[in-house]
Enzyme design. Sequence first.
Site, PDB file in Angstrom:
ATOM      1  N   SER A 260       0.810  -1.211   0.000  1.00 24.95           N
ATOM      2  CA  SER A 260       0.000   0.000   0.000  1.00 24.95           C
ATOM      3  C   SER A 260       0.844   1.262   0.000  1.00 24.95           C
ATOM      4  O   SER A 260       0.304   2.368  -0.081  1.00 24.95           O
ATOM      5  CB  SER A 260      -0.928   0.008   1.220  1.00 24.95           C
ATOM      6  OG  SER A 260      -0.176  -0.173   2.408  1.00 24.95           O
TER       7      SER A 260
ATOM      8  N   HIS B 171      -2.366  -2.831  -5.969  1.00 25.10           N
ATOM      9  CA  HIS B 171      -2.845  -2.472  -4.633  1.00 25.10           C
ATOM     10  C   HIS B 171      -4.358  -2.614  -4.599  1.00 25.10           C
ATOM     11  O   HIS B 171      -5.100  -1.724  -5.026  1.00 25.10           O
ATOM     12  CB  HIS B 171      -2.411  -1.041  -4.290  1.00 25.10           C
ATOM     13  CG  HIS B 171      -2.872  -0.581  -2.952  1.00 25.10           C
ATOM     14  ND1 HIS B 171      -3.098   0.737  -2.648  1.00 25.10           N
ATOM     15  CD2 HIS B 171      -3.156  -1.276  -1.807  1.00 25.10           C
ATOM     16  CE1 HIS B 171      -3.497   0.843  -1.393  1.00 25.10           C
ATOM     17  NE2 HIS B 171      -3.546  -0.364  -0.870  1.00 25.10           N
TER      18      HIS B 171
ATOM     19  N   GLU C 126      -5.198  -0.055  -7.519  1.00 27.44           N
ATOM     20  CA  GLU C 126      -4.128   0.851  -7.952  1.00 27.44           C
ATOM     21  C   GLU C 126      -3.067  -0.001  -8.635  1.00 27.44           C
ATOM     22  O   GLU C 126      -2.495  -0.897  -8.020  1.00 27.44           O
ATOM     23  CB  GLU C 126      -3.504   1.559  -6.751  1.00 27.44           C
ATOM     24  CG  GLU C 126      -4.167   2.845  -6.343  1.00 27.44           C
ATOM     25  CD  GLU C 126      -3.361   3.594  -5.304  1.00 27.44           C
ATOM     26  OE1 GLU C 126      -3.101   4.778  -5.512  1.00 27.44           O
ATOM     27  OE2 GLU C 126      -3.004   3.000  -4.268  1.00 27.44           O
TER      28      GLU C 126
ATOM     29  N   ASN D   8      -3.119   6.227  -0.495  1.00 28.43           N
ATOM     30  CA  ASN D   8      -2.634   6.457   0.868  1.00 28.43           C
ATOM     31  C   ASN D   8      -1.921   7.793   1.045  1.00 28.43           C
ATOM     32  O   ASN D   8      -1.823   8.299   2.163  1.00 28.43           O
ATOM     33  CB  ASN D   8      -1.743   5.300   1.309  1.00 28.43           C
ATOM     34  CG  ASN D   8      -2.573   4.105   1.727  1.00 28.43           C
ATOM     35  OD1 ASN D   8      -3.569   4.253   2.426  1.00 28.43           O
ATOM     36  ND2 ASN D   8      -2.197   2.920   1.289  1.00 28.43           N
TER      37      ASN D   8
END
Length: 295
Positions: free
Chosen positions: A118, A139, A151, A189
Amino acid sequence: MKNIAVIGAGTMGNGIAHVFAQNGFNVTLIDISAAALEKALATINRNLDRLVTKERITEADKAATLERLTTATDMNAGVSNADLVVEAATENVDLKLKIFQQLDAAAPASAILATNTSSISITKIAAVTERPTQVIGMHFMNPVPIMKLVEVIRGYATSDEVTTKIMALSKQLGKAPVEVNDYPGFVANRILMPMINEAIYTLFEGVAGVEEIDTVMKLGMAHPMGPLHLADFIGLDVCLSILRVLYDGFGNPKYAPCPLLVNMVMAGKKGIKSGEGFYSYGHGTKELIVSGSFK
């Protein structure tokens, strides 16, 4: 690509294995712990039962999904015929580098090596292999069987061909892939973790309580889950690890983890996985038993 190996039987790994198997791929789920594999299969079975109950799949679909799923405790044997390996181990850079060195030696030369990290650099992970053009980030979001986003992160050397294949593969899984470049935290993130960290600072500085902060974000910003509840769901240790990656990667004090988060993780309060974080949870479940339990 038909043969998929998934490394790690935890929450993300079993979800990734589930989704691939349900969509017609042969999957080997690999973990050093036989008990973790047994638990993962039980979780997948329960999640498939929910889909049957909701009439989204049939009993025959469930049986076919489980038939396509095997497990292994030997990583070298488990990846020996893989077209794609998806690593979903703990968010620890040293562990991931070690796994990718081993995968590079054990997986077929043609195999694509993906990581579900992540936040950790794809370029750094690829650099320990002899196939950096074939290393990429996938991800997935938690819970994997439900969340649509993937992702797809290109490392510095990731080839156009590999990126195109993984984008297309993600669509085969019924996901919505978004291609992003390899910078700390990627997109999800880099934006999410500073918000969670600011919510923790807001609590730390006594501006408002746990439930009040979450209520403001749910009712005022239309978030389905408040940031402190979401932090528990992600895992406070994972949040801390990602913030440290952001802080180290950018050298910007705005990414410095809140001292309260650091202390909670040191005290073993990691959220749902430990039964207590900003809220308290029933043993082995995600059900709240005490709202806003922070003291």
